[in-house]
Design an enzyme around this catalytic site. Structure first.
Site, PDB file in Angstrom:
ATOM      1  N   GLU A  26     137.798 -17.270 -38.508  1.00 11.75           N
ATOM      2  CA  GLU A  26     138.548 -16.329 -37.652  1.00 11.75           C
ATOM      3  C   GLU A  26     139.912 -16.883 -37.254  1.00 11.75           C
ATOM      4  O   GLU A  26     140.174 -18.083 -37.405  1.00 11.75           O
ATOM      5  CB  GLU A  26     137.742 -15.978 -36.395  1.00 11.75           C
ATOM      6  N   LYS A 160     129.157 -19.153 -25.642  1.00  6.43           N
ATOM      7  CA  LYS A 160     129.968 -20.006 -24.763  1.00  6.43           C
ATOM      8  C   LYS A 160     129.366 -19.991 -23.368  1.00  6.43           C
ATOM      9  O   LYS A 160     128.996 -18.944 -22.848  1.00  6.43           O
ATOM     10  CB  LYS A 160     131.401 -19.481 -24.687  1.00  6.43           C
TER      11      LYS A 160
HETATM   12  N1  PSU Z   1     137.994 -18.956 -28.763  1.00 10.53           N
HETATM   13  C1  PSU Z   1     139.086 -19.138 -27.993  1.00 10.53           C
HETATM   14  N2  PSU Z   1     139.705 -18.061 -27.441  1.00 10.53           N
HETATM   15  C2  PSU Z   1     139.249 -16.799 -27.663  1.00 10.53           C
HETATM   16  C3  PSU Z   1     138.104 -16.636 -28.512  1.00 10.53           C
HETATM   17  C4  PSU Z   1     137.522 -17.728 -29.000  1.00 10.53           C
HETATM   18  O1  PSU Z   1     139.474 -20.280 -27.784  1.00 10.53           O
HETATM   19  O2  PSU Z   1     139.826 -15.838 -27.175  1.00 10.53           O
HETATM   20  C5  PSU Z   1     137.658 -15.265 -28.851  1.00 10.53           C
HETATM   21  C6  PSU Z   1     136.709 -15.163 -30.068  1.00 10.53           C
HETATM   22  O3  PSU Z   1     137.490 -14.656 -31.121  1.00 10.53           O
HETATM   23  C7  PSU Z   1     135.674 -14.159 -29.630  1.00 10.53           C
HETATM   24  C8  PSU Z   1     136.412 -13.459 -28.529  1.00 10.53           C
HETATM   25  O4  PSU Z   1     135.283 -13.289 -30.657  1.00 10.53           O
HETATM   26  O5  PSU Z   1     137.076 -14.520 -27.867  1.00 10.53           O
HETATM   27  C9  PSU Z   1     135.583 -12.675 -27.582  1.00 10.53           C
HETATM   28  O6  PSU Z   1     136.453 -12.028 -26.715  1.00 10.53           O
HETATM   29  P1  PSU Z   1     135.983 -10.730 -25.933  1.00 10.53           P
HETATM   30  O7  PSU Z   1     135.002 -11.241 -24.931  1.00 10.53           O
HETATM   31  O8  PSU Z   1     137.244 -10.178 -25.322  1.00 10.53           O
HETATM   32  O9  PSU Z   1     135.373  -9.820 -26.949  1.00 10.53           O
END
Ligand code: PSU
Ligand code: MN
Length: 307
Positions: A26, A160
């Site tokens: 990603e 996480k």
């Molecule tokens: N790792 C980081 N920062 C992020 C993410 C991961 O250091 O923003 C991202 C990942 O891509 C994950 C996303 O899919 O956060 C999830 O965000 P949300 O809760 O807005 O869907």
């Protein structure tokens, strides 16, 4: 029709048509997870780990409105340096295309684009999930719905620990998403190898994992799989230190009213600040470890598919 939107790097396209193993990576962790140049170094090193383990890497992002499967070195450098790259989840994709913008893909949108290209294995740091306080805020990552519907296995270091891990597991259970422990009976918690929550199944080899994936998709059991791979012991954080930092970060985000897509990047940046950068080092190491296992699973799956 898809060619209008999706651009597959020739090396990745050749590997896919020859049935060789490919691992999707990603790009939100490049643009929203780490500072430059560490983000670019990490992205390139992760690609090298995929190669060292016998598969072809395909880092995914949207560049000037094109869904790119397999970024070039220049494109990774560009994403790592450019300000204003948009964190792109499922809902954002059509508008990033129409406006010809740059988008960094989250777990959800990386799964979507990997699936369009025919890539079945994706490795990253951690999935999004149900946030703490979600019963009030309704903050639940679109990653979970994507896992419910899109046929891509996601190798990660668990949910996480900024999230509500228990609620995340309940959500995945309702949606029929298997949560597998790679060499462990306990779900890892990203920065630490233990969360106190059991996984649904433990697997101990790439072959066993590949067999389960093949069976799931052969039978038309749609959706992804969470393959939770614990951070190696030498890079684990002290649970007290990390949990203290997370609690403080969550409190501050509530006080500041941080919402929606800003929430995850805010929390991770705050945790990094509060741990003096130690959480970022752990984050990088767990990504490499997941990418290695992702490549091994992709190799095993391609062997099974060739039978
Ligand atoms: N790792 C980081 N920062 C992020 C993410 C991961 O250091 O923003 C991202 C990942 O891509 C994950 C996303 O899919 O956060 C999830 O965000 P949300 O809760 O807005 O869907
Ligand atoms: Mn969210």
């Amino acid at each position: 029709m898809l060619e209008k939107y999706v651009v597959i790097n020739p090396e990745v396209a050749d590997a896919l048509s020859a049935g060789k193993p490919v691992v999707a990576l990603e790009s939100t962790i490049i643009s929203h997870g780490m500072p430059y140049p560490k983000n670019v170094e990490t992205a390139l090193a992760a690609e090298q780990v995929v190669r060292d383990n016998g598969a072809i890497p395909a880092t995914i992002a949207i560049i000037k409105g094109k869904l790119k499967v397999g970024l070039t070195l220049e494109e990774i450098e560009y994403l790592g340096k450019t300000e204003g790259v948009i964190k792109t989840s499922r809902r954002d994709i059509p508008f990033i295309i129409a406006k010809k913008l740059d988008g960094a893909t989250t777990v959800a949108s990386t799964m979507i684009i990997a699936d369009l290209a025919g890539i079945r294995v994706f490795a990253t740091g951690g999935i999004g999930g149900v946030h703490r306080g979600a019963p009030e805020s309704f903050d639940i990552s679109a990653d979970l719905q994507e896992l419910a519907h899109t046929n891509v296995a996601v190798v990660c270091a668990g949910a996480k620990s900024i999230l509500d891990i228990g609620l995340t597991l309940e959500y995945l259970e309702t949606q029929g998403v298997p949560v597998i422990g790679y060499g462990t009976d306990e779900l890892p918690a990203f920065y630490t190898s233990r969360s106190g929550y059991a996984v649904d199944y433990r697997v101990d080899s790439p072959e066993e994992t590949a067999e389960a994936l093949k069976a799931k998709w052969d039978l038309g059991l749609e959706g992804g799989v969470v393959i939770a791979n614990p951070i190696p012991a030498e890079y684990e954080m002290d649970p007290e230190v990390i949990n203290g930092a997370i609690a403080a970060a969550v409190k501050e985000s509530e006080e500041k009213g941080i919402k929606g897509k800003e929430s995850t990047p805010f929390l991770l940046a705050k945790v990094k600040e509060l741990t003096g950068g130690a959480s970022l080092d752990s984050n990088i190491q767990l990504v490499y470890n997941n990418v290695k296992v992702g490549a091994q699973i992709a190799v095993a799956l391609s062997k099974l598919e060739a039978l």
